[in-house]
Motif scaffolding. Structure first.
Motif, PDB file in Angstrom:
ATOM      1  N   LEU A   1     -15.280  -3.748  -5.229  1.00  0.00           N
ATOM      2  CA  LEU A   1     -14.196  -4.505  -4.598  1.00  0.00           C
ATOM      3  C   LEU A   1     -13.057  -4.733  -5.585  1.00  0.00           C
ATOM      4  CD1 LEU A   1     -16.181  -7.101  -2.473  1.00  0.00           C
ATOM      5  CD2 LEU A   1     -14.668  -5.306  -1.609  1.00  0.00           C
ATOM      6  N   ARG A   2     -13.421  -4.962  -6.881  1.00  0.00           N
ATOM      7  CA  ARG A   2     -12.372  -5.131  -7.882  1.00  0.00           C
ATOM      8  C   ARG A   2     -11.582  -3.842  -8.048  1.00  0.00           C
ATOM      9  NH1 ARG A   2     -15.326  -6.732 -11.687  1.00  0.00           N
ATOM     10  NH2 ARG A   2     -15.397  -4.928 -13.089  1.00  0.00           N
ATOM     11  N   ARG A   3     -12.282  -2.714  -8.018  1.00  0.00           N
ATOM     12  CA  ARG A   3     -11.596  -1.433  -8.085  1.00  0.00           C
ATOM     13  C   ARG A   3     -10.667  -1.255  -6.880  1.00  0.00           C
ATOM     14  NH1 ARG A   3     -12.031  -1.066 -12.731  1.00  0.00           N
ATOM     15  NH2 ARG A   3     -13.867  -0.341 -13.854  1.00  0.00           N
ATOM     16  N   LEU A   4     -11.137  -1.666  -5.704  1.00  0.00           N
ATOM     17  CA  LEU A   4     -10.325  -1.522  -4.504  1.00  0.00           C
ATOM     18  C   LEU A   4      -9.083  -2.406  -4.577  1.00  0.00           C
ATOM     19  CD1 LEU A   4      -9.890  -0.334  -1.716  1.00  0.00           C
ATOM     20  CD2 LEU A   4     -11.326  -2.164  -0.767  1.00  0.00           C
ATOM     21  N   ARG A   5      -9.232  -3.639  -5.083  1.00  0.00           N
ATOM     22  CA  ARG A   5      -8.065  -4.514  -5.213  1.00  0.00           C
ATOM     23  C   ARG A   5      -7.044  -3.925  -6.179  1.00  0.00           C
ATOM     24  NH1 ARG A   5     -10.923  -6.691  -1.785  1.00  0.00           N
ATOM     25  NH2 ARG A   5      -9.722  -5.119  -0.665  1.00  0.00           N
TER      26      ARG A   5
ATOM     27  N   ASP B   1       7.503   0.178   1.717  1.00  0.00           N
ATOM     28  CA  ASP B   1       6.449   1.161   1.954  1.00  0.00           C
ATOM     29  C   ASP B   1       6.798   2.469   1.284  1.00  0.00           C
ATOM     30  OD1 ASP B   1       4.064   1.882   2.907  1.00  0.00           O
ATOM     31  OD2 ASP B   1       4.567   1.696   5.033  1.00  0.00           O
ATOM     32  N   TRP B   2       6.521   2.592  -0.019  1.00  0.00           N
ATOM     33  CA  TRP B   2       6.937   3.788  -0.733  1.00  0.00           C
ATOM     34  C   TRP B   2       5.889   4.887  -0.706  1.00  0.00           C
ATOM     35  CZ3 TRP B   2       3.676   4.886  -4.750  1.00  0.00           C
ATOM     36  CH2 TRP B   2       2.908   3.821  -5.263  1.00  0.00           C
ATOM     37  N   HIS B   3       4.741   4.621  -0.089  1.00  0.00           N
ATOM     38  CA  HIS B   3       3.696   5.636   0.013  1.00  0.00           C
ATOM     39  C   HIS B   3       3.362   5.863   1.474  1.00  0.00           C
ATOM     40  CE1 HIS B   3      -0.390   7.368  -0.154  1.00  0.00           C
ATOM     41  NE2 HIS B   3       0.019   7.876  -1.282  1.00  0.00           N
ATOM     42  N   PRO B   4       3.020   7.104   1.894  1.00  0.00           N
ATOM     43  CA  PRO B   4       2.642   7.336   3.287  1.00  0.00           C
ATOM     44  C   PRO B   4       1.572   6.353   3.727  1.00  0.00           C
ATOM     45  CG  PRO B   4       2.831   9.421   2.136  1.00  0.00           C
ATOM     46  CD  PRO B   4       2.980   8.339   1.101  1.00  0.00           C
ATOM     47  N   ARG B   5       1.692   5.847   4.915  1.00  0.00           N
ATOM     48  CA  ARG B   5       0.821   4.764   5.355  1.00  0.00           C
ATOM     49  C   ARG B   5       0.385   4.973   6.790  1.00  0.00           C
ATOM     50  NH1 ARG B   5       3.902   1.956   8.887  1.00  0.00           N
ATOM     51  NH2 ARG B   5       6.145   1.957   8.604  1.00  0.00           N
ATOM     52  N   VAL B   6      -0.545   4.138   7.234  1.00  0.00           N
ATOM     53  CA  VAL B   6      -0.953   4.077   8.627  1.00  0.00           C
ATOM     54  C   VAL B   6      -0.102   3.040   9.323  1.00  0.00           C
ATOM     55  CG1 VAL B   6      -2.838   3.505  10.200  1.00  0.00           C
ATOM     56  CG2 VAL B   6      -3.294   4.799   8.118  1.00  0.00           C
ATOM     57  N   GLU B   7       0.540   3.412  10.452  1.00  0.00           N
ATOM     58  CA  GLU B   7       1.392   2.470  11.170  1.00  0.00           C
ATOM     59  C   GLU B   7       0.562   1.323  11.724  1.00  0.00           C
ATOM     60  OE1 GLU B   7       4.522   2.383  11.343  1.00  0.00           O
ATOM     61  OE2 GLU B   7       5.057   4.338  10.528  1.00  0.00           O
TER      62      GLU B   7
ATOM     63  N   LEU C   1      -0.069  -1.753  -1.088  1.00  0.00           N
ATOM     64  CA  LEU C   1      -0.482  -1.747   0.312  1.00  0.00           C
ATOM     65  C   LEU C   1      -1.957  -2.099   0.405  1.00  0.00           C
ATOM     66  CD1 LEU C   1       1.082   1.637   1.508  1.00  0.00           C
ATOM     67  CD2 LEU C   1       1.874  -0.635   2.175  1.00  0.00           C
ATOM     68  N   PRO C   2      -2.360  -2.767   1.460  1.00  0.00           N
ATOM     69  CA  PRO C   2      -3.792  -2.968   1.687  1.00  0.00           C
ATOM     70  C   PRO C   2      -4.451  -1.652   2.101  1.00  0.00           C
ATOM     71  CG  PRO C   2      -2.538  -3.817   3.534  1.00  0.00           C
ATOM     72  CD  PRO C   2      -1.538  -3.425   2.482  1.00  0.00           C
ATOM     73  N   ALA C   3      -5.763  -1.566   1.904  1.00  0.00           N
ATOM     74  CA  ALA C   3      -6.483  -0.320   2.172  1.00  0.00           C
ATOM     75  C   ALA C   3      -6.339   0.133   3.612  1.00  0.00           C
ATOM     76  CB  ALA C   3      -7.960  -0.483   1.813  1.00  0.00           C
ATOM     77  N   GLU C   4      -6.212  -0.812   4.555  1.00  0.00           N
ATOM     78  CA  GLU C   4      -6.100  -0.412   5.954  1.00  0.00           C
ATOM     79  C   GLU C   4      -4.736   0.192   6.286  1.00  0.00           C
ATOM     80  OE1 GLU C   4      -5.565  -4.947   5.750  1.00  0.00           O
ATOM     81  OE2 GLU C   4      -6.962  -3.427   4.973  1.00  0.00           O
ATOM     82  N   ARG C   5      -3.780   0.184   5.330  1.00  0.00           N
ATOM     83  CA  ARG C   5      -2.479   0.788   5.582  1.00  0.00           C
ATOM     84  C   ARG C   5      -2.215   2.008   4.696  1.00  0.00           C
ATOM     85  NH1 ARG C   5       2.435  -2.955   5.593  1.00  0.00           N
ATOM     86  NH2 ARG C   5       3.278  -1.132   6.666  1.00  0.00           N
ATOM     87  N   ILE C   6      -3.195   2.390   3.899  1.00  0.00           N
ATOM     88  CA  ILE C   6      -3.079   3.629   3.118  1.00  0.00           C
ATOM     89  C   ILE C   6      -3.712   4.742   3.938  1.00  0.00           C
ATOM     90  CG2 ILE C   6      -3.703   4.840   0.997  1.00  0.00           C
ATOM     91  CD1 ILE C   6      -3.856   2.139  -0.388  1.00  0.00           C
ATOM     92  N   GLY C   7      -2.913   5.735   4.324  1.00  0.00           N
ATOM     93  CA  GLY C   7      -3.409   6.798   5.188  1.00  0.00           C
ATOM     94  C   GLY C   7      -4.486   7.631   4.521  1.00  0.00           C
TER      95      GLY C   7
ATOM     96  N   SER D   1      -5.272  12.174  12.281  1.00  0.00           N
ATOM     97  CA  SER D   1      -4.309  11.269  11.668  1.00  0.00           C
ATOM     98  C   SER D   1      -4.530   9.859  12.191  1.00  0.00           C
ATOM     99  CB  SER D   1      -2.889  11.733  11.980  1.00  0.00           C
ATOM    100  OG  SER D   1      -2.674  11.728  13.377  1.00  0.00           O
ATOM    101  N   GLY D   2      -3.937   8.898  11.520  1.00  0.00           N
ATOM    102  CA  GLY D   2      -4.031   7.513  11.963  1.00  0.00           C
ATOM    103  C   GLY D   2      -5.200   6.761  11.368  1.00  0.00           C
ATOM    104  N   ARG D   3      -6.081   7.460  10.622  1.00  0.00           N
ATOM    105  CA  ARG D   3      -7.206   6.776   9.982  1.00  0.00           C
ATOM    106  C   ARG D   3      -6.787   6.335   8.588  1.00  0.00           C
ATOM    107  NH1 ARG D   3     -12.352   9.002   9.228  1.00  0.00           N
ATOM    108  NH2 ARG D   3     -13.225   7.004   9.904  1.00  0.00           N
ATOM    109  N   SER D   4      -7.303   5.218   8.170  1.00  0.00           N
ATOM    110  CA  SER D   4      -6.903   4.625   6.901  1.00  0.00           C
ATOM    111  C   SER D   4      -7.975   4.835   5.837  1.00  0.00           C
ATOM    112  CB  SER D   4      -6.655   3.134   7.076  1.00  0.00           C
ATOM    113  OG  SER D   4      -7.877   2.458   7.352  1.00  0.00           O
ATOM    114  N   LEU D   5      -7.616   4.510   4.615  1.00  0.00           N
ATOM    115  CA  LEU D   5      -8.581   4.533   3.532  1.00  0.00           C
ATOM    116  C   LEU D   5      -9.719   3.567   3.815  1.00  0.00           C
ATOM    117  CD1 LEU D   5      -9.482   5.435   0.721  1.00  0.00           C
ATOM    118  CD2 LEU D   5      -7.960   3.700  -0.253  1.00  0.00           C
ATOM    119  N   GLN D   6      -9.399   2.430   4.421  1.00  0.00           N
ATOM    120  CA  GLN D   6     -10.437   1.461   4.772  1.00  0.00           C
ATOM    121  C   GLN D   6     -11.454   2.091   5.727  1.00  0.00           C
ATOM    122  OE1 GLN D   6     -10.528  -1.886   3.493  1.00  0.00           O
ATOM    123  NE2 GLN D   6     -12.619  -1.625   4.268  1.00  0.00           N
ATOM    124  N   ASP D   7     -10.968   2.887   6.700  1.00  0.00           N
ATOM    125  CA  ASP D   7     -11.877   3.583   7.613  1.00  0.00           C
ATOM    126  C   ASP D   7     -12.790   4.533   6.849  1.00  0.00           C
ATOM    127  OD1 ASP D   7     -10.704   2.335   9.821  1.00  0.00           O
ATOM    128  OD2 ASP D   7      -9.181   3.928  10.014  1.00  0.00           O
TER     129      ASP D   7
END
Length: 714
Positions: free
Chosen positions: A584-588, A707-713, A596-602, A561-567
């Motif tokens: 990158l456009r798909r990611l945006r 924060d309506w979706h599970p995220r990385v703290e 949420l930014p990718a680094e906060r999506i679990g 746990s604790g890893r993000s989509l960005q990871d």
């Protein structure tokens, strides 16, 4: 599957030996040739037979589960229920005779004669039971069905057919015919049962049976109603004379025939009632077949071209549903047909006593609770337009909640009846009455609020559900407007996946409403063939799909746990390289979708969504009539069930007290047992003083982050 396979293989083996006068493994010549002592072979065969019998009994042999249904049958039960019950009591005579306690229990029937045959018919011992039940001057002769593994040799013995023209039997299933002949040649019939019926049954004799027993009942009824005396042939089994043939008296007349789960018993000929000009037996044949499952026994013989006797057939669907086929019709003769069972699941459980008695009791009797009187109805509730509610629980599960039709303050007499449509014997019933002015209250008239209100009214324990909406319409973000000749959605417009979508499953969206726009979420996955858009799929889109599949695979294999989509995306750079401009456009777009930014999506939560970003599987679509129709349909159903809607009423505060939740709005103040808030997080964020006492710190932090979706703290 293993059990059915074993029985099928056993049936083939036994069929091969059934007609042999000198079966191998059972004769001294064969055992001598193999140089095994005869005693050893006999011992091995006995052990094998006992093992097979234990297997059968552990699977099908316990009669006790059906007792709770049989124990509620009384003298006032419809006769078809009593006859069906007696067909199952034939399996359980020791319990029946030991339990018999009153003139009303089990319909008042008592066992007066019985036939129990333990003659070996195959590798395993057989047990055939025929019981004569009598109540005053009325009798029922009940034939047991398959009671042991040996009876399967009877059921599977379909290679040859037998006839006995003298009593109207032609092309009869050989196994059933032999069991019938064995019963008629036995002493129990000639020396006891026939005389009992003639002297004490007043000319009223019904015959009943379950499964194989029902087939025997049909054969017996056909024979005795055709002739007063019959010459039965010698009965041979396994090369041995079981009964020498003789002339047997059959002076009784069957006045009712009741078969439960009866297999077909004749080929190219239908068993008929010789005592009736039309040949139809009074009574009924009952078989289980609903929209999803069916009892295989009545069908499997039809598949082999065996047909049923000439009497009414009752197809038992779900409780309280039955389809009747008159005795002289094609359906009574052949149902269930292969075309009728096609696509359904074959269920052995549907062949057993509990499944049959549950449905037979349900369609022939009504269980209800009647509230005769009520006291201390709340004057405040009645004057305020509130309605007392009654709730029934069965085995601690809420059975139903219903308003009380008591409109007068001095209405002591209630006298309302509540039918228990699916109640089963033995379940505990609890009754609760709600008679106060508290209610379940909710605020917010969008799809979430309407769905919540509908759920409360369908399953909740409340006397009222009230919805407050600040706007002058329902629907929230679902808002369809007429622009010239076109309907335009000003808010939510897309149905994100139509497979398994609960709005479609519950009928709030129909297939006719849908216009498919894309095979999946085009903004996140890119276009695919057949999509109604001008986007063209590029090679970078293909790389993005493969990259995201790898991210999902990594997430599925990881428990960290604790890893993000960005990871997860960084881990793919070794194989796919850095993200291209298209990726990158798909990611945006993906980040915008989640807010949420990718680094906060679990990463683990991403895998739980299976890359769907909260979508349902299948194509995406828009609605022909606009998205507002979903809200309108939800609101109509909820209001039909009693939802009280207050439009244009703003909630000013909610305060939790010992008496409940105090709700203050522009329309006044009220107290509720509970309050459900379905407004957007943006509203709660802008109104920190709306809820008192304040929400816990963690909940307020979540709201502030939207924060309506599970995220990385962070």
């Amino acid at each position: 599957m293993l059990r059915l396979g074993l029985l099928a293989c056993l049936g083939v083996l036994l069929e091969d030996y059934a007609g042999a006068s000198d079966p191998p493994l059972l004769r001294g010549a064969d055992t001598t040739r193999m140089n095994f002592p005869e005693e050893m072979i006999d011992g091995l065969m006995e052990d094998f037979a006992a093992a097979l019998e234990r297997f059968y009994q552990s699977t099908f042999g316990d009669p006790s589960p059906v007792r709770k249904y049989l124990n509620v049958v009384t003298r006032t039960s419809p006769f078809v229920v009593q006859a069906a019950a007696l067909s199952f009591w034939a399996y359980d005579l020791d319990y029946f005779e030991g339990r018999w306690a009153s003139e009303d229990w089990a319909g008042g029937w008592r066992v007066v004669k019985k036939y129990v045959n333990t003659t070996s018919k195959s590798l395993a011992p057989g047990l055939d039971v025929v019981a004569l039940f009598r109540r005053q001057d009325e009798c029922v002769l009940s034939f047991s069905g398959t009671t042991g593994l040996a009876d399967w040799t009877t059921n599977l013995n379909v290679k040859s057919l037998q006839s006995l023209d003298e009593c109207g039997l032609h092309n009869v299933h050989e196994g059933f015919f032999e069991d019938f002949v064995q019963f008629m040649l036995g002493d129990a019939w000639s020396e006891g049962m026939e005389e009992e019926i003639l002297s004490k049954c007043g000319g009223r004799l019904s015959v009943a049976g379950h499964s194989q027993g029902a087939a025997l009942a049909e054969i017996f009824a056909t024979c005795v109603n055709r002739a007063d005396e019959v010459s039965f042939p010698d009965l041979w089994r396994w090369g041995q004379l079981v009964h020498p043939g003789r002339r047997v008296s059959t002076r009784v007349t069957v006045t009712g025939l009741y078969g439960v789960a009866s297999p077909g018993s004749t080929v190219d000929f239908q068993l008929k009632n010789g005592a009736s000009p039309g040949g139809v037996f009074p009574g009924a044949r009952l078989f289980n077949m609903d929209s999803e499952t069916f009892d295989p026994v009545p069908w499997i013989t039809v598949l082999l071209n065996f047909q049923h006797a000439k009497y009414q057939a009752l197809q038992l669907l779900q409780p309280h549903q039955v389809v009747s086929h008159q005795g002289d019709t094609f359906d009574a003769r052949w149902q269930p047909l292969t075309s009728a069972v096609f696509g359904k699941l074959m269920s052995v459980e549907h062949h057993l006593g509990p499944a049959y008695m549950r449905r037979i009791l349900a369609f022939t009797r009504e269980v209800s609770i009647t509230i005769l009187a009520a006291q201390n109805l709340s004057e405040e509730c009645l004057l305020g337009g509130m309605t007392p509610y009654i709730e029934v629980q069965v085995d601690e599960e809420i059975y139903f909640t219903r308003p009380v039709d008591a409109g007068l303050l001095d209405a002591v007499y209630w006298n309302e009846t509540f039918p228990l449509t699916t109640y089963e014997p033995g379940k505990a019933i609890q009754l609760f009455a709600w008679n106060d002015c508290t209610m379940d209250f909710k605020m917010g008239g969008g799809v979430a609020g309407l769905s919540c209100g509908l759920a409360l009214l369908r399953h909740g324990r409340s006397c009222s559900v009230r919805l407050l909406e600040v706007q002058t319409r329902l629907g929230g973000r679902l808002c369809t407007r007429q622009v010239g000749d076109v309907l335009a959605d000003a808010g939510g417009a897309w149905v994100h996946g139509i497979e398994g979508n609960p709005l479609i499953a519950d009928g709030f969206i129909t297939q006719e409403d849908l216009v498919t726009s894309s095979g999946r979420n085009i903004w996140l996955h890119g276009p695919c063939g057949g999509d109604s858009c001008s986007f063209k799929r590029s090679e970078e889109d293909e790389v993005w799909e493969r990259r995201m599949a790898r991210v999902g695979a990594v997430a599925a294999a990881s428990a960290e746990s604790g890893r993000s989509l960005q990871d997860g995306l960084r881990d793919t750079e070794t194989e796919f390289g850095p993200l291209s401009a298209v990726e990158l456009r798909r990611l945006r777009l993906l980040e915008g979708w989640f807010g949420l930014p990718a680094e906060r999506i679990g990463l683990l939560e991403w895998d739980a969504e299976q890359g769907s970003m909260g979508d349902f599987p299948g194509p995406h679509a828009i609605l022909k009539g606009g998205a507002q129709l979903v809200a309108d349909r939800l609101a109509a159903e909820a209001q039909r069930l009693g939802l009280q809607v207050h439009l244009g009423e703003e909630v000013l505060s909610l305060e939790e007290t010992e008496q409940g939740v105090v709700v203050v709005s522009t329309g006044g103040s009220m107290t509720a047992r509970a309050a459900v808030v379905t407004v957007s997080l943006g509203v709660l964020q802008s109104r920190p003083d709306l809820v008192r006492p304040p929400l816990p710190q963690t909940q307020r932090l979540e709201m502030c982050g939207l924060d309506w979706h599970p995220r990385v703290e962070p």
